[in-house]
Write a protein that holds these residues in place. Structure first.
Motif, PDB file in Angstrom:
ATOM      1  N   LYS A  37     -14.725  49.035  -9.351  1.00 42.54           N
ATOM      2  CA  LYS A  37     -15.458  50.225  -8.910  1.00 42.54           C
ATOM      3  C   LYS A  37     -16.930  49.892  -8.648  1.00 42.54           C
ATOM      4  O   LYS A  37     -17.481  50.279  -7.619  1.00 42.54           O
ATOM      5  N   CYS A  38     -17.576  49.177  -9.569  1.00 41.29           N
ATOM      6  CA  CYS A  38     -18.981  48.798  -9.368  1.00 41.29           C
ATOM      7  C   CYS A  38     -19.124  47.803  -8.226  1.00 41.29           C
ATOM      8  O   CYS A  38     -20.112  47.839  -7.491  1.00 41.29           O
ATOM      9  N   ASN A  39     -18.145  46.930  -8.071  1.00 42.83           N
ATOM     10  CA  ASN A  39     -18.184  46.005  -6.950  1.00 42.83           C
ATOM     11  C   ASN A  39     -18.164  46.768  -5.629  1.00 42.83           C
ATOM     12  O   ASN A  39     -18.970  46.501  -4.736  1.00 42.83           O
ATOM     13  N   ASP A  40     -17.265  47.759  -5.527  1.00 45.04           N
ATOM     14  CA  ASP A  40     -17.140  48.540  -4.297  1.00 45.04           C
ATOM     15  C   ASP A  40     -18.337  49.447  -4.038  1.00 45.04           C
ATOM     16  O   ASP A  40     -18.744  49.629  -2.892  1.00 45.04           O
ATOM     17  N   ASN A  41     -18.887  50.038  -5.101  1.00 50.45           N
ATOM     18  CA  ASN A  41     -19.931  51.055  -4.940  1.00 50.45           C
ATOM     19  C   ASN A  41     -21.356  50.563  -5.091  1.00 50.45           C
ATOM     20  O   ASN A  41     -22.289  51.267  -4.689  1.00 50.45           O
TER      21      ASN A  41
END
Length: 67
Positions: A37-41
């Motif tokens: 999630k942090c990678n994507d956002n």
């Protein structure tokens, strides 16, 4: 990066939540590993910003690391 080998879980260096598996390289946000999630956002948008607007990305990273 904190790892629990019994369950193969790790702690995201950005949000602090646990995730399973290898995770992702959190650079340039920080030098740790992060959840999907942090990678994507966070991480991928920052990398795109670095490529398309390096001045803005540099200012963002300077402010981030002043904290």
């Amino acid at each position: 990066m904190k790892t629990n080998n019994k369950k193969n879980t790790n702690v995201c260096s950005i949000c602090g939540k646990t995730y399973k598996g290898m995770g992702n390289n959190a650079f340039p946000f920080n030098m740790g590993r992060c959840c999907n999630k942090c990678n994507d956002n966070v991480v991928i948008p920052l990398r795109i910003m670095m490529a398309t607007n390096p001045d803005r990305a540099a200012k963002f990273l300077l402010e981030l690391h002043k904290l």
